[in-house]
Write a protein that holds these residues in place. Structure first.
Motif, short mmCIF file in Angstrom:
data_model
loop_
_atom_site.label_atom_id
_atom_site.label_comp_id
_atom_site.label_asym_id
_atom_site.label_seq_id
_atom_site.Cartn_x
_atom_site.Cartn_y
_atom_site.Cartn_z
N SER A 129 0.63 -1.31 0.03
CA SER A 129 -0.03 -0.12 0.09
C SER A 129 0.82 1.28 -0.03
CB SER A 129 -0.91 0.00 1.28
OG SER A 129 -0.31 0.04 2.32
N SER A 130 2.12 1.12 0.58
CA SER A 130 2.71 2.32 0.78
C SER A 130 3.55 2.66 -0.52
CB SER A 130 3.89 2.12 1.85
OG SER A 130 4.74 1.45 1.51
N VAL A 131 3.92 1.55 -1.33
CA VAL A 131 4.63 1.90 -2.59
C VAL A 131 3.80 2.19 -3.67
CG1 VAL A 131 6.33 0.12 -2.02
CG2 VAL A 131 4.57 -0.61 -3.38
N MET A 132 2.29 1.97 -3.52
CA MET A 132 1.50 2.56 -4.57
C MET A 132 1.17 3.91 -4.47
SD MET A 132 1.10 -0.17 -6.48
CE MET A 132 -0.37 0.22 -7.30
N GLY A 133 1.67 4.55 -3.53
CA GLY A 133 1.40 6.21 -3.21
C GLY A 133 2.09 7.07 -4.11
N ARG A 142 10.89 9.20 -11.52
CA ARG A 142 11.03 10.87 -11.52
C ARG A 142 11.08 11.44 -9.89
NH1 ARG A 142 6.62 13.39 -15.64
NH2 ARG A 142 7.29 12.07 -17.46
N THR A 143 10.62 10.74 -9.12
CA THR A 143 10.87 11.08 -7.75
C THR A 143 11.73 10.43 -6.74
OG1 THR A 143 9.02 9.77 -6.82
CG2 THR A 143 8.18 12.08 -7.65
N GLN A 144 12.41 9.10 -7.33
CA GLN A 144 13.08 8.37 -6.25
C GLN A 144 14.37 8.89 -6.19
OE1 GLN A 144 13.05 4.67 -8.17
NE2 GLN A 144 11.56 3.70 -6.87
N ALA A 164 9.70 6.91 1.44
CA ALA A 164 10.23 8.52 1.60
C ALA A 164 11.31 8.74 0.45
CB ALA A 164 10.70 8.63 2.79
N HIS A 165 11.15 8.33 -0.64
CA HIS A 165 11.84 8.56 -1.72
C HIS A 165 13.00 7.93 -1.99
CE1 HIS A 165 8.39 11.12 -2.70
NE2 HIS A 165 8.86 11.93 -1.90
N SER A 166 13.45 7.07 -0.89
CA SER A 166 14.87 6.41 -0.79
C SER A 166 14.65 5.06 -1.37
CB SER A 166 15.49 6.48 0.49
OG SER A 166 15.67 7.87 0.65
#
Length: 206
Positions: free
Chosen positions: A19-23, A28-30, A118-120
């Motif tokens: 559920s968290s990775v589908m957010g 582009r944001t990683q 958190a983009h990491s």
């Protein structure tokens, strides 16, 4: 009490939640915390593209090391006729990469993104990969369940058989007085019945 109550053994190796990775974590944001040392990561693919991505990883220059866990297909009407293998985790496979292979991995045809929080980018422990391999190679029947639906309980360790040494957490819900073993991966858990004799309570801090 530990050895007389039916439970499910639930491993604490959940490194991210589906559920968290589908957010919205995408190419582009990683950002990344990877180094020059190769680490396992989870890669999300488009539906039914797991094998295609694996083939691209294999044939790329340089090739990307990958692991695509598979399950044997089953035909309920004809149990003696096996069907082609299918991905254990639909839309996911694992890749072993370093910081110089991130762009190569992200831009591979069929890849949606590398799983992150958190983009990491999240590194998958080698022990988790090994645990999944052990279940894939096992001849014992197991099931996949949503981890979030399993009630947590006491920690335990398997002492016998092909899963010996794996540490888990007991959760309620097992029938017939048996135990079940669960490993959380992408908010999914492997569940396999075990005898009480194959388990022992985990010591504090163990």
């Amino acid at each position: 009490i530990f050895l007389t109550t039916p439970f499910i053994l639930h491993f604490r190796v959940q490194y991210f939640s589906l559920s968290s990775v589908m957010g919205g974590n995408n190419r582009r944001t990683q950002n990344t915390m990877l180094t020059e040392k190769s680490s396992w990561v989870a890669v999300m693919t488009y539906p039914h593209a797991e094998t295609l991505v694996a083939e691209h990883f294999r044939d790329d220059n340089p090739p990307i090391e990958y692991y695509l866990p598979l399950l044997a297909g089953k035909d309920k009407r004809f149990k003696k006729n096996p069907l082609p293998e299918k991905p254990m985790f639909p839309c996911y496979l694992f890749a072993r990469i370093n910081n110089k292979q991130i762009y190569q991995t992200r831009t591979t045809k069929g890849v949606v993104y590398i799983v992150s929080s958190a983009h990491s980018i999240i590194e998958v422990p080698e022990s988790d990969i090994e645990a999944v391999r052990r279940f894939e190679a096992s001849q014992r029947k197991f099931f996949l369940h949503e981890t979030s639906k399993l009630a947590k309980g006491s920690e335990a360790i398997i002492t016998e058989g092909e899963f010996a040494g794996l540490k888990g957490r007991l959760v309620k819900g097992c029938k017939d007085g048996n135990f079940c073993v669960s490993i959380s991966v992408m908010n999914m858990s492997f569940v396999v019945h075990l005898r009480r004799e194959e388990l022992r309570p985990a010591a504090k801090g163990e």
